[in-house]
Enzyme design. Sequence first.
Site, PDB file in Angstrom:
ATOM      1  N   TYR A 144       0.821  -1.203   0.000  1.00 31.77           N
ATOM      2  CA  TYR A 144       0.000   0.000   0.000  1.00 31.77           C
ATOM      3  C   TYR A 144       0.866   1.269   0.000  1.00 31.77           C
ATOM      4  O   TYR A 144       0.685   2.161  -0.838  1.00 31.77           O
ATOM      5  CB  TYR A 144      -0.905  -0.013   1.230  1.00 31.77           C
ATOM      6  CG  TYR A 144      -1.860   1.147   1.329  1.00 31.77           C
ATOM      7  CD1 TYR A 144      -2.955   1.252   0.469  1.00 31.77           C
ATOM      8  CD2 TYR A 144      -1.706   2.132   2.300  1.00 31.77           C
ATOM      9  CE1 TYR A 144      -3.853   2.309   0.572  1.00 31.77           C
ATOM     10  CE2 TYR A 144      -2.597   3.187   2.415  1.00 31.77           C
ATOM     11  CZ  TYR A 144      -3.662   3.272   1.547  1.00 31.77           C
ATOM     12  OH  TYR A 144      -4.545   4.321   1.655  1.00 31.77           O
ATOM     13  N   ASP A 145       1.845   1.323   0.926  1.00 29.77           N
ATOM     14  CA  ASP A 145       2.672   2.522   1.057  1.00 29.77           C
ATOM     15  C   ASP A 145       3.404   2.844  -0.240  1.00 29.77           C
ATOM     16  O   ASP A 145       3.356   3.967  -0.754  1.00 29.77           O
ATOM     17  CB  ASP A 145       3.700   2.337   2.180  1.00 29.77           C
ATOM     18  CG  ASP A 145       3.057   2.076   3.534  1.00 29.77           C
ATOM     19  OD1 ASP A 145       1.817   2.026   3.603  1.00 29.77           O
ATOM     20  OD2 ASP A 145       3.795   1.905   4.518  1.00 29.77           O
ATOM     21  N   GLY A 147       2.872   1.449  -3.205  1.00 30.60           N
ATOM     22  CA  GLY A 147       1.935   1.587  -4.314  1.00 30.60           C
ATOM     23  C   GLY A 147       1.429   3.009  -4.437  1.00 30.60           C
ATOM     24  O   GLY A 147       1.361   3.576  -5.540  1.00 30.60           O
ATOM     25  N   ARG A 185      -9.595  -0.986  11.492  1.00 31.79           N
ATOM     26  CA  ARG A 185      -9.092   0.313  11.940  1.00 31.79           C
ATOM     27  C   ARG A 185      -9.542   0.583  13.371  1.00 31.79           C
ATOM     28  O   ARG A 185     -10.554   0.062  13.842  1.00 31.79           O
ATOM     29  CB  ARG A 185      -9.583   1.418  11.007  1.00 31.79           C
ATOM     30  CG  ARG A 185      -9.146   1.210   9.575  1.00 31.79           C
ATOM     31  CD  ARG A 185      -9.456   2.430   8.752  1.00 31.79           C
ATOM     32  NE  ARG A 185      -9.407   2.133   7.336  1.00 31.79           N
ATOM     33  CZ  ARG A 185      -9.485   3.048   6.387  1.00 31.79           C
ATOM     34  NH1 ARG A 185      -9.624   4.317   6.702  1.00 31.79           N
ATOM     35  NH2 ARG A 185      -9.436   2.706   5.111  1.00 31.79           N
ATOM     36  N   VAL A 186      -8.797   1.451  14.044  1.00 30.71           N
ATOM     37  CA  VAL A 186      -9.035   1.618  15.474  1.00 30.71           C
ATOM     38  C   VAL A 186     -10.428   2.162  15.773  1.00 30.71           C
ATOM     39  O   VAL A 186     -11.077   1.720  16.727  1.00 30.71           O
ATOM     40  CB  VAL A 186      -7.952   2.503  16.132  1.00 30.71           C
ATOM     41  CG1 VAL A 186      -6.646   1.756  16.243  1.00 30.71           C
ATOM     42  CG2 VAL A 186      -7.784   3.822  15.413  1.00 30.71           C
ATOM     43  N   VAL A 187     -10.916   3.112  14.983  1.00 26.95           N
ATOM     44  CA  VAL A 187     -12.208   3.713  15.304  1.00 26.95           C
ATOM     45  C   VAL A 187     -13.327   2.679  15.203  1.00 26.95           C
ATOM     46  O   VAL A 187     -14.114   2.503  16.139  1.00 26.95           O
ATOM     47  CB  VAL A 187     -12.497   4.926  14.397  1.00 26.95           C
ATOM     48  CG1 VAL A 187     -13.927   5.426  14.622  1.00 26.95           C
ATOM     49  CG2 VAL A 187     -11.503   6.054  14.678  1.00 26.95           C
ATOM     50  N   SER A 188     -13.411   1.977  14.070  1.00 24.52           N
ATOM     51  CA  SER A 188     -14.468   0.974  13.908  1.00 24.52           C
ATOM     52  C   SER A 188     -14.283  -0.191  14.875  1.00 24.52           C
ATOM     53  O   SER A 188     -15.257  -0.690  15.455  1.00 24.52           O
ATOM     54  CB  SER A 188     -14.516   0.473  12.460  1.00 24.52           C
ATOM     55  OG  SER A 188     -13.228   0.071  12.017  1.00 24.52           O
ATOM     56  N   GLY A 204       0.292  -2.538  21.123  1.00 24.11           N
ATOM     57  CA  GLY A 204       1.317  -1.719  21.748  1.00 24.11           C
ATOM     58  C   GLY A 204       0.821  -1.240  23.098  1.00 24.11           C
ATOM     59  O   GLY A 204      -0.121  -1.789  23.682  1.00 24.11           O
TER      60      GLY A 204
END
Length: 319
Positions: A144-145, A147, A185-188, A204
């Site tokens: 991804y990064d 790309g 993802r953290v929010v969902s 972490g």
Amino acid sequence: MKRILVTGGSGFLGSHLCEALLARGDEVICADNLFTGAKRNIYALLDNPRFEFIRHDVTFPLYIECDEIYNLACPASPIHYQRDPVQTVKTCVHGAINMLGLAKRLNAKILQSSTSEVYGDPLIHPQVEEYWGHVNPIGIRSCYDEGKRCAETLFNCYRMQCNLRTKVVRIFNTYGPRMHPNDGRVVSNFILQALRNEDITIYGDGSQTRSFCFVSDLIRGLMKMMDTQDDVCGPINLGNPGEFTIKQLAEAVIELTNSNSKLIFEPLPSDDPKQRRPDISKAREILEWQPEIALKEGLSKTIAYFEQLLKEAPDFCAR
């Protein structure tokens, strides 16, 4: 009235963008292969005579007529883009080539939704557009990064060589209604765990920081960028400069959901950035844009969406 193509248009950001463009009076073509997008995100738009849905993968050429192109097609969460890393690279690179080729043929303006991930695990803070990044080219996130970094290169090359009207924005963490419930993802993650009164998993020690931009603010920024003069090409950061630790986010979600969830801690994944915050000086100056929705207000709206989704489509939320 403009005729506008939105690739990835049934995804989280794409569906909100399609909705905003239609509300402005434009004609919208939504192209999506539904790998991570969902038709339920655009159900309310299907009866609009100015809206058209095409099931299409941007790694293949698309032959249509339009005035502007928003290239949003690409899985954006680690769980989704790591599921098929080869396809992720193809979507970033072949997708950019195909959409740039279409824009060249039509002399259309084209905007690339790049990402804060081009900065990798940054060595400077906050991140400015001039920073070249600190990216592992062979790590688990590199599909991804790198790309997205290559896509930015392609946009710049087409601009210089073909005089194409290109725009590049670097999107920082965005959240809101229509996030995929299983995008990791953290929010969902935090909201669904809290609503189910499950333990909230923090990877972490929770001291790593992120900046969270509500979706309506981000969409305003995308449209403002597309509407700039041709000499404004970016890249320009779009995100909320407010910075929170992951632990603070989890605690806010527990408070807003009135949940009994407890925090548990797991090892940090490889190449996970320790800090992320945009410098939005250029967006403020050039686009006259800045976020308006505070984190707790945006979280409340997102929680309400997931509460309704759990009632209406529990199978869609199943893990």
